[in-house]
Scaffold this motif. Structure first.
Motif, PDB file in Angstrom:
ATOM      1  N   GLN A   1      47.804 -33.288 -90.092  1.00  0.00           N
ATOM      2  CA  GLN A   1      48.833 -32.556 -90.821  1.00  0.00           C
ATOM      3  C   GLN A   1      50.023 -33.467 -91.140  1.00  0.00           C
ATOM      4  OE1 GLN A   1      48.941 -29.334 -92.154  1.00  0.00           O
ATOM      5  NE2 GLN A   1      50.795 -30.222 -93.059  1.00  0.00           N
ATOM      6  N   ALA A   2      50.423 -34.291 -90.181  1.00  0.00           N
ATOM      7  CA  ALA A   2      51.544 -35.202 -90.411  1.00  0.00           C
ATOM      8  C   ALA A   2      51.216 -36.198 -91.522  1.00  0.00           C
ATOM      9  CB  ALA A   2      51.874 -35.944 -89.120  1.00  0.00           C
ATOM     10  N   LEU A   3      49.990 -36.705 -91.530  1.00  0.00           N
ATOM     11  CA  LEU A   3      49.578 -37.633 -92.587  1.00  0.00           C
ATOM     12  C   LEU A   3      49.575 -36.943 -93.939  1.00  0.00           C
ATOM     13  CD1 LEU A   3      48.504 -40.304 -93.628  1.00  0.00           C
ATOM     14  CD2 LEU A   3      46.199 -39.571 -92.972  1.00  0.00           C
ATOM     15  N   TRP A   4      49.057 -35.710 -93.979  1.00  0.00           N
ATOM     16  CA  TRP A   4      49.006 -34.983 -95.247  1.00  0.00           C
ATOM     17  C   TRP A   4      50.417 -34.737 -95.791  1.00  0.00           C
ATOM     18  CZ3 TRP A   4      45.161 -34.241 -98.491  1.00  0.00           C
ATOM     19  CH2 TRP A   4      45.365 -33.360 -99.556  1.00  0.00           C
ATOM     20  N   THR A   5      51.324 -34.358 -94.928  1.00  0.00           N
ATOM     21  CA  THR A   5      52.711 -34.129 -95.344  1.00  0.00           C
ATOM     22  C   THR A   5      53.307 -35.414 -95.917  1.00  0.00           C
ATOM     23  OG1 THR A   5      52.994 -32.418 -93.658  1.00  0.00           O
ATOM     24  CG2 THR A   5      54.993 -33.394 -94.577  1.00  0.00           C
ATOM     25  N   TYR A   6      53.017 -36.546 -95.277  1.00  0.00           N
ATOM     26  CA  TYR A   6      53.506 -37.838 -95.767  1.00  0.00           C
ATOM     27  C   TYR A   6      52.911 -38.164 -97.142  1.00  0.00           C
ATOM     28  CZ  TYR A   6      53.727 -42.895 -96.322  1.00  0.00           C
ATOM     29  OH  TYR A   6      53.911 -44.159 -96.829  1.00  0.00           O
ATOM     30  N   LEU A   7      51.609 -37.966 -97.313  1.00  0.00           N
ATOM     31  CA  LEU A   7      50.958 -38.272 -98.588  1.00  0.00           C
ATOM     32  C   LEU A   7      51.520 -37.401 -99.711  1.00  0.00           C
ATOM     33  CD1 LEU A   7      47.244 -38.651 -97.406  1.00  0.00           C
ATOM     34  CD2 LEU A   7      48.883 -40.467 -97.952  1.00  0.00           C
ATOM     35  N   GLN A   8      51.774 -36.130 -99.406  1.00  0.00           N
ATOM     36  CA  GLN A   8      52.380 -35.250-100.407  1.00  0.00           C
ATOM     37  C   GLN A   8      53.771 -35.746-100.798  1.00  0.00           C
ATOM     38  OE1 GLN A   8      52.025 -31.404 -98.339  1.00  0.00           O
ATOM     39  NE2 GLN A   8      50.701 -30.703-100.010  1.00  0.00           N
ATOM     40  N   SER A   9      54.560 -36.163 -99.818  1.00  0.00           N
ATOM     41  CA  SER A   9      55.917 -36.634-100.121  1.00  0.00           C
ATOM     42  C   SER A   9      55.881 -37.901-100.959  1.00  0.00           C
ATOM     43  CB  SER A   9      56.689 -36.873 -98.823  1.00  0.00           C
ATOM     44  OG  SER A   9      56.151 -37.957 -98.093  1.00  0.00           O
ATOM     45  N   GLN A  10      54.928 -38.797-100.678  1.00  0.00           N
ATOM     46  CA  GLN A  10      54.807 -40.024-101.459  1.00  0.00           C
ATOM     47  C   GLN A  10      54.401 -39.731-102.892  1.00  0.00           C
ATOM     48  OE1 GLN A  10      56.558 -41.990 -99.179  1.00  0.00           O
ATOM     49  NE2 GLN A  10      55.355 -43.529-100.233  1.00  0.00           N
ATOM     50  N   ALA A  11      53.499 -38.763-103.078  1.00  0.00           N
ATOM     51  CA  ALA A  11      53.072 -38.380-104.422  1.00  0.00           C
ATOM     52  C   ALA A  11      54.231 -37.773-105.207  1.00  0.00           C
ATOM     53  CB  ALA A  11      51.904 -37.398-104.339  1.00  0.00           C
ATOM     54  N   GLN A  12      55.046 -36.972-104.531  1.00  0.00           N
ATOM     55  CA  GLN A  12      56.202 -36.370-105.196  1.00  0.00           C
ATOM     56  C   GLN A  12      57.217 -37.428-105.612  1.00  0.00           C
ATOM     57  OE1 GLN A  12      57.498 -33.550-102.244  1.00  0.00           O
ATOM     58  NE2 GLN A  12      55.798 -32.133-102.645  1.00  0.00           N
ATOM     59  N   LEU A  13      57.421 -38.455-104.777  1.00  0.00           N
ATOM     60  CA  LEU A  13      58.325 -39.545-105.131  1.00  0.00           C
ATOM     61  C   LEU A  13      57.822 -40.300-106.355  1.00  0.00           C
ATOM     62  CD1 LEU A  13      59.231 -41.039-101.625  1.00  0.00           C
ATOM     63  CD2 LEU A  13      60.745 -39.787-103.177  1.00  0.00           C
ATOM     64  N   LYS A  14      56.507 -40.531-106.415  1.00  0.00           N
ATOM     65  CA  LYS A  14      55.932 -41.220-107.574  1.00  0.00           C
ATOM     66  C   LYS A  14      56.099 -40.391-108.837  1.00  0.00           C
ATOM     67  CE  LYS A  14      52.455 -43.877-105.014  1.00  0.00           C
ATOM     68  NZ  LYS A  14      51.001 -44.069-104.790  1.00  0.00           N
ATOM     69  N   ASP A  15      55.913 -39.083-108.727  1.00  0.00           N
ATOM     70  CA  ASP A  15      56.084 -38.207-109.884  1.00  0.00           C
ATOM     71  C   ASP A  15      57.526 -38.251-110.389  1.00  0.00           C
ATOM     72  OD1 ASP A  15      53.448 -37.462-109.766  1.00  0.00           O
ATOM     73  OD2 ASP A  15      53.819 -35.606-108.663  1.00  0.00           O
TER      74      ASP A  15
ATOM     75  N   GLY B   1      53.022 -45.443 -90.176  1.00  0.00           N
ATOM     76  CA  GLY B   1      52.861 -45.684 -88.750  1.00  0.00           C
ATOM     77  C   GLY B   1      51.391 -45.807 -88.401  1.00  0.00           C
ATOM     78  N   PRO B   2      51.073 -46.202 -87.186  1.00  0.00           N
ATOM     79  CA  PRO B   2      49.673 -46.377 -86.789  1.00  0.00           C
ATOM     80  C   PRO B   2      48.913 -45.056 -86.773  1.00  0.00           C
ATOM     81  CG  PRO B   2      51.116 -46.553 -84.888  1.00  0.00           C
ATOM     82  CD  PRO B   2      52.002 -46.527 -86.088  1.00  0.00           C
ATOM     83  N   ILE B   3      47.663 -45.106 -87.199  1.00  0.00           N
ATOM     84  CA  ILE B   3      46.802 -43.923 -87.146  1.00  0.00           C
ATOM     85  C   ILE B   3      45.465 -44.316 -86.509  1.00  0.00           C
ATOM     86  CG2 ILE B   3      47.826 -42.913 -89.226  1.00  0.00           C
ATOM     87  CD1 ILE B   3      45.186 -43.636 -90.682  1.00  0.00           C
ATOM     88  N   LYS B   4      44.845 -43.346 -85.873  1.00  0.00           N
ATOM     89  CA  LYS B   4      43.488 -43.527 -85.369  1.00  0.00           C
ATOM     90  C   LYS B   4      42.556 -42.812 -86.348  1.00  0.00           C
ATOM     91  CE  LYS B   4      44.801 -43.714 -80.483  1.00  0.00           C
ATOM     92  NZ  LYS B   4      44.612 -43.112 -79.142  1.00  0.00           N
ATOM     93  N   SER B   5      41.594 -43.539 -86.851  1.00  0.00           N
ATOM     94  CA  SER B   5      40.736 -42.960 -87.888  1.00  0.00           C
ATOM     95  C   SER B   5      39.269 -43.182 -87.586  1.00  0.00           C
ATOM     96  CB  SER B   5      41.073 -43.573 -89.253  1.00  0.00           C
ATOM     97  OG  SER B   5      40.884 -44.977 -89.237  1.00  0.00           O
ATOM     98  N   ARG B   6      38.455 -42.277 -88.113  1.00  0.00           N
ATOM     99  CA  ARG B   6      37.001 -42.414 -88.051  1.00  0.00           C
ATOM    100  C   ARG B   6      36.491 -42.322 -89.489  1.00  0.00           C
ATOM    101  NH1 ARG B   6      35.795 -38.479 -84.746  1.00  0.00           N
ATOM    102  NH2 ARG B   6      35.769 -39.825 -82.912  1.00  0.00           N
ATOM    103  N   LEU B   7      35.832 -43.370 -89.955  1.00  0.00           N
ATOM    104  CA  LEU B   7      35.344 -43.422 -91.329  1.00  0.00           C
ATOM    105  C   LEU B   7      33.872 -43.032 -91.388  1.00  0.00           C
ATOM    106  CD1 LEU B   7      35.723 -44.248 -94.322  1.00  0.00           C
ATOM    107  CD2 LEU B   7      35.003 -46.545 -93.662  1.00  0.00           C
ATOM    108  N   ILE B   8      33.564 -42.073 -92.228  1.00  0.00           N
ATOM    109  CA  ILE B   8      32.179 -41.654 -92.461  1.00  0.00           C
ATOM    110  C   ILE B   8      31.851 -42.038 -93.895  1.00  0.00           C
ATOM    111  CG2 ILE B   8      30.550 -39.723 -92.395  1.00  0.00           C
ATOM    112  CD1 ILE B   8      32.921 -38.248 -90.807  1.00  0.00           C
ATOM    113  N   ALA B   9      31.072 -43.118 -94.082  1.00  0.00           N
ATOM    114  CA  ALA B   9      30.744 -43.625 -95.413  1.00  0.00           C
ATOM    115  C   ALA B   9      29.472 -42.965 -95.935  1.00  0.00           C
ATOM    116  CB  ALA B   9      30.578 -45.142 -95.370  1.00  0.00           C
ATOM    117  N   LEU B  10      29.556 -42.385 -97.128  1.00  0.00           N
ATOM    118  CA  LEU B  10      28.456 -41.609 -97.715  1.00  0.00           C
ATOM    119  C   LEU B  10      28.445 -41.821 -99.217  1.00  0.00           C
ATOM    120  CD1 LEU B  10      29.734 -38.446 -95.921  1.00  0.00           C
ATOM    121  CD2 LEU B  10      27.531 -39.406 -95.323  1.00  0.00           C
ATOM    122  N   ASN B  11      27.437 -41.271 -99.897  1.00  0.00           N
ATOM    123  CA  ASN B  11      27.549 -41.211-101.351  1.00  0.00           C
ATOM    124  C   ASN B  11      28.525 -40.091-101.718  1.00  0.00           C
ATOM    125  OD1 ASN B  11      26.118 -38.664-101.514  1.00  0.00           O
ATOM    126  ND2 ASN B  11      24.201 -39.791-101.289  1.00  0.00           N
ATOM    127  N   VAL B  12      28.942 -40.045-102.977  1.00  0.00           N
ATOM    128  CA  VAL B  12      29.986 -39.097-103.375  1.00  0.00           C
ATOM    129  C   VAL B  12      29.566 -37.658-103.100  1.00  0.00           C
ATOM    130  CG1 VAL B  12      31.309 -38.172-105.321  1.00  0.00           C
ATOM    131  CG2 VAL B  12      30.982 -40.633-105.113  1.00  0.00           C
TER     132      VAL B  12
END
Length: 318
Positions: free
Chosen positions: A293-307, A118-129
């Motif tokens: 938190q909602a995004l993190w929960t989604y990313l975890q679920s996607q990683a579990q599906l891939k596993d 779904g749509p997200i509002k994001s702010r990108l902070i580009a830096l070195n590692v």
């Protein structure tokens, strides 16, 4: 005087070790020592007794240590109160992302998120590692996205930080082709005629990865460093102009490879890295932005599906 100098000093006071504190603060030991020296210059007196081991504080250092704890705690409390007033920005997720991933991985990844999450509002902070990791450690972003390889692990305490693998990236050598479509310069080169090499500046994360690739090569590689920069986009631009060989993330050159503006420089030299997302484990459910938190929960679920998919026998995958 910078706040991070006080944080460095508190770490040194508690570990009594320059090397250990440098690791915990995600800086090199020389850089850490320079920060302590800068703090001493600001204070106008020695804070550390360097004649002893383990390191001990001077009387002035002991005084500053107790004061630093109070000051840092006060600043943290103030920041928490200020953030409490920023409720209007609670739906904006702040990402700390190394420059290369900001140009290559991040835009396509966000497009995929919009389709599936779904749509997200994001702010990108580009830096070195290094600075991107420090941004997470200092609590100045919601999520850190970065490369990862076992040879260059981040010193992030797994009890404090959690991680999800988003995908993989291949780092390989590319070069401008000649009129026949063949590499203008082809690895491994010769001892008497080294190939022009476009390298990363000292300390760059991808530069350390390239050094490891070259070190592990079973064939001697002959290169002459003619240019260097921190950013892969800068190396790509120079490679497109035919100035030499550059090791670049595959995602950064897909369009150029399809258009045959760049080709592999050969040599069977490449490295596969993970692309990972990190966050600080929330102390309570209320301490994390709801959208993050909602995004993190989604990313975890996607990683579990891939596993689970990888764990299936090949026949059942089909």
């Amino acid at each position: 005087m910078e706040t991070k100098w006080l944080e460095d000093f508190v770490s040194l006071a508690e570990t009594r070790s320059f090397s250990r504190s440098a690791t915990l603060r995600h800086v090199t030991q020389p850089a850490f020592s320079r920060r302590i020296q800068a703090l001493e210059a600001w204070a106008g007196t020695d804070l550390v007794d360097r004649s002893s081991y383990p390191t001990r504080l001077t009387p002035a250092g002991e005084t500053l240590y107790s004061q630093s704890l109070e000051m840092l705690q006060g600043l943290q409390s103030t920041r928490a109160m200020l953030r409490g007033h920023a409720s209007a920005g609670q739906d904006v997720i702040e990402f700390a992302v190394p420059h290369t991933l900001a140009f290559t991985f991040f835009p396509a990844w966000v497009s995929t998120l919009r389709e599936k999450f779904g749509p997200i509002k994001s702010r990108l902070i580009a830096l070195n590692v290094h600075d991107a990791v420090l941004r997470l450690v200092e609590g100045n972003c919601d999520l850190l996205i970065s490369y990862y390889h076992d040879s260059q692990p981040f010193q992030l305490d797994p009890d404090r930080y959690e991680m999800v693998t988003l995908g993989q990236e291949v780092l390989a050598p590319f070069v401008k082709p000649d009129a026949a479509g063949e590499p203008t310069f082809k690895l491994p080169g010769r001892a008497g005629q080294p190939l022009p090499y476009l390298g990363y500046a000292p300390g760059a994360y991808l530069g350390r990865m390239v050094d490891l690739v070259l070190k592990q090569s079973s064939t001697a590689i002959h290169l002459d460093r003619v240019y260097e920069t921190d950013m892969s986009e800068g190396l790509k631009a120079m490679a497109l102009e035919g100035h030499g060989i550059a090791f670049l993330p595959l995602s950064a050159v897909k369009k150029e490879l399809r258009a045959k503006k760049l080709v592999s420089a050969g040599g069977n030299l490449e490295m596969t890295m993970d692309v990972r997302v990190y966050r600080e484990r929330p102390a309570t459910k209320e301490s994390t932005k709801s959208h993050a938190q909602a995004l993190w929960t989604y990313l975890q679920s996607q990683a579990q599906l891939k596993d689970k998919e990888r764990a299936k026998p090949p026949a059942s995958r089909a």
